[in-house]
Design an enzyme around this catalytic site. Structure first.
Site, PDB file in Angstrom:
ATOM      1  N   VAL A 124       2.248  32.178 -12.505  1.00  0.00           N
ATOM      2  CA  VAL A 124       2.399  31.085 -13.475  1.00  0.00           C
ATOM      3  C   VAL A 124       2.660  29.755 -12.773  1.00  0.00           C
ATOM      4  O   VAL A 124       3.273  29.704 -11.710  1.00  0.00           O
ATOM      5  CB  VAL A 124       3.541  31.365 -14.476  1.00  0.00           C
ATOM      6  CG1 VAL A 124       3.248  32.614 -15.289  1.00  0.00           C
ATOM      7  CG2 VAL A 124       4.881  31.510 -13.771  1.00  0.00           C
ATOM      8  N   CYS A 125       2.154  28.691 -13.392  1.00  0.00           N
ATOM      9  CA  CYS A 125       2.416  27.334 -12.925  1.00  0.00           C
ATOM     10  C   CYS A 125       2.541  26.430 -14.148  1.00  0.00           C
ATOM     11  O   CYS A 125       2.568  26.914 -15.278  1.00  0.00           O
ATOM     12  CB  CYS A 125       1.318  26.845 -11.977  1.00  0.00           C
ATOM     13  SG  CYS A 125      -0.285  26.592 -12.775  1.00  0.00           S
ATOM     14  N   ASP A 126       2.588  25.133 -13.949  1.00  0.00           N
ATOM     15  CA  ASP A 126       2.758  24.203 -15.072  1.00  0.00           C
ATOM     16  C   ASP A 126       1.602  24.287 -16.058  1.00  0.00           C
ATOM     17  O   ASP A 126       1.796  24.456 -17.258  1.00  0.00           O
ATOM     18  CB  ASP A 126       2.899  22.758 -14.562  1.00  0.00           C
ATOM     19  CG  ASP A 126       4.303  22.484 -14.044  1.00  0.00           C
ATOM     20  OD1 ASP A 126       5.252  22.947 -14.688  1.00  0.00           O
ATOM     21  OD2 ASP A 126       4.442  21.823 -13.013  1.00  0.00           O
ATOM     22  N   GLY A 128      -1.214  26.339 -15.654  1.00  0.00           N
ATOM     23  CA  GLY A 128      -1.888  27.626 -15.714  1.00  0.00           C
ATOM     24  C   GLY A 128      -3.307  27.582 -15.200  1.00  0.00           C
ATOM     25  O   GLY A 128      -4.102  28.473 -15.490  1.00  0.00           O
ATOM     26  N   VAL A 158       3.536  28.573 -17.360  1.00  0.00           N
ATOM     27  CA  VAL A 158       4.893  29.093 -17.407  1.00  0.00           C
ATOM     28  C   VAL A 158       5.431  29.085 -18.835  1.00  0.00           C
ATOM     29  O   VAL A 158       6.248  29.938 -19.215  1.00  0.00           O
ATOM     30  CB  VAL A 158       5.827  28.287 -16.463  1.00  0.00           C
ATOM     31  CG1 VAL A 158       6.039  26.870 -16.991  1.00  0.00           C
ATOM     32  CG2 VAL A 158       7.175  28.997 -16.297  1.00  0.00           C
TER      33      VAL A 158
END
Length: 213
Positions: A124-126, A128, A158
Site C-alpha cells: 500500500v501507498c498513498d 495505490g 492505504v
C-alpha cells in the site's frame, strides 16, 4: 535540563512550610547562606530538632516527586532514542542493500506470522499506483525467482484498508502508523527504499524457510 522538576521543589517547600507551621517553629534571624548549618545556628532555642525533621521531610518530598517525574520522562526519552536508532539502522540497511543484524535489537514486537500460510501480500501507498505498484512488482519477481508462484502480490491505497484478503502488508515507513491504525490485526512490514529494501528478501526468505520445514 527539565524545567518540570520545579514541581518537586514546590512540593518540598509546601511540606516544609506545613511542618514549620504545625510545629510552631522558626528562625530568629536570616539564614545566609542558606545551608543546614546556618539554619541550625539561627534556629530558636529548642526548635533545632523539629526544624531538622521538617527540612528532612521537605527534602524527602522533593526527592519522591522528582523521581516520579524523572521516571516518566525517562520512558519518553528512551522511546525517542530507540526510534532514532531504528531509523538509523533502516537507513544503513537501505544503503547496504541487505538486512543488518543490529536492526533486530530495535525491532518492534509484532504478532507472530505463519509465513507458510501466506497467500496474498498487499503493498500500500498513498495513491495505490506508482510506488506501491513498483514495490509489489519487485516482491512478485523475488517470489517467482524463489520458485513461489501461489502467492498473490497486489497494490492498493492505504486508505482502502482494511483488506480481509491480505495476509501481510508492506508499506513505506511514513505510512506504517496509518496502515496499523486501519488494520491493526495484521503484520506490517515497513520499508524505506521501494526498489532495494532488504525487507523484501527477508520476507521471501521467511516464506521459503517456513515452507521447507
Amino acid at each position: 535540563m527539565k524545567p518540570v522538576l520545579v514541581i518537586a521543589a514546590i512540593a518540598g517547600g509546601i511540606v516544609g512550610t506545613f511542618l514549620f507551621t504545625l510545629f510552631g517553629v522558626g528562625l530568629v534571624g536570616v539564614s545566609s547562606p542558606g545551608s543546614i548549618i546556618t539554619i541550625m545556628m539561627m534556629s530558636a532555642a529548642g526548635d533545632q530538632l523539629k526544624i531538622l525533621l521538617a527540612v528532612l521531610a521537605s527534602a524527602a518530598a522533593s526527592g519522591i516527586v522528582a523521581s516520579i517525574i524523572l521516571k516518566g520522562s525517562k520512558d519518553v526519552d528512551e522511546a525517542e532514542v530507540n526510534k532514532s536508532l531504528k531509523e538509523a539502522a533502516k537507513t544503513m540497511e537501505s544503503l547496504k542493500g541487505k538486512k543488518s543484524r543490529i536492526s533486530s535489537v530495535f525491532e518492534d514486537k509484532e504478532q507472530e506470522v505463519d509465513y507458510s500460510a501466506i497467500k496474498k501480500v498487499l503493498y500500500v501507498c498513498d495513491a495505490g499506483l506508482g510506488s506501491s505498484a513498483m514495490g509489489a512488482s519487485v516482491i512478485a519477481k523475488k517470489l517467482k525467482k524463489a520458485g513461489i508462484t501461489d502467492i498473490g502480490v497486489e497494490h492498493a491505497r492505504v486508505m482502502d484498508l482494511p483488506r480481509e484478503d491480505a495476509d501481510i502488508i508492506v508499506t513505506h515507513v511514513s505510512l506504517k502508523d496509518v496502515a496499523h491504525e486501519k488494520q491493526p490485526d495484521i503484520k506490517i512490514i515497513s520499508i524505506e527504499d521501494y526498489l532495494n529494501a532488504p525487507e523484501y528478501d527477508e520476507l521471501v526468505n521467511n516464506i521459503v524457510s517456513s515452507r521447507n520445514k
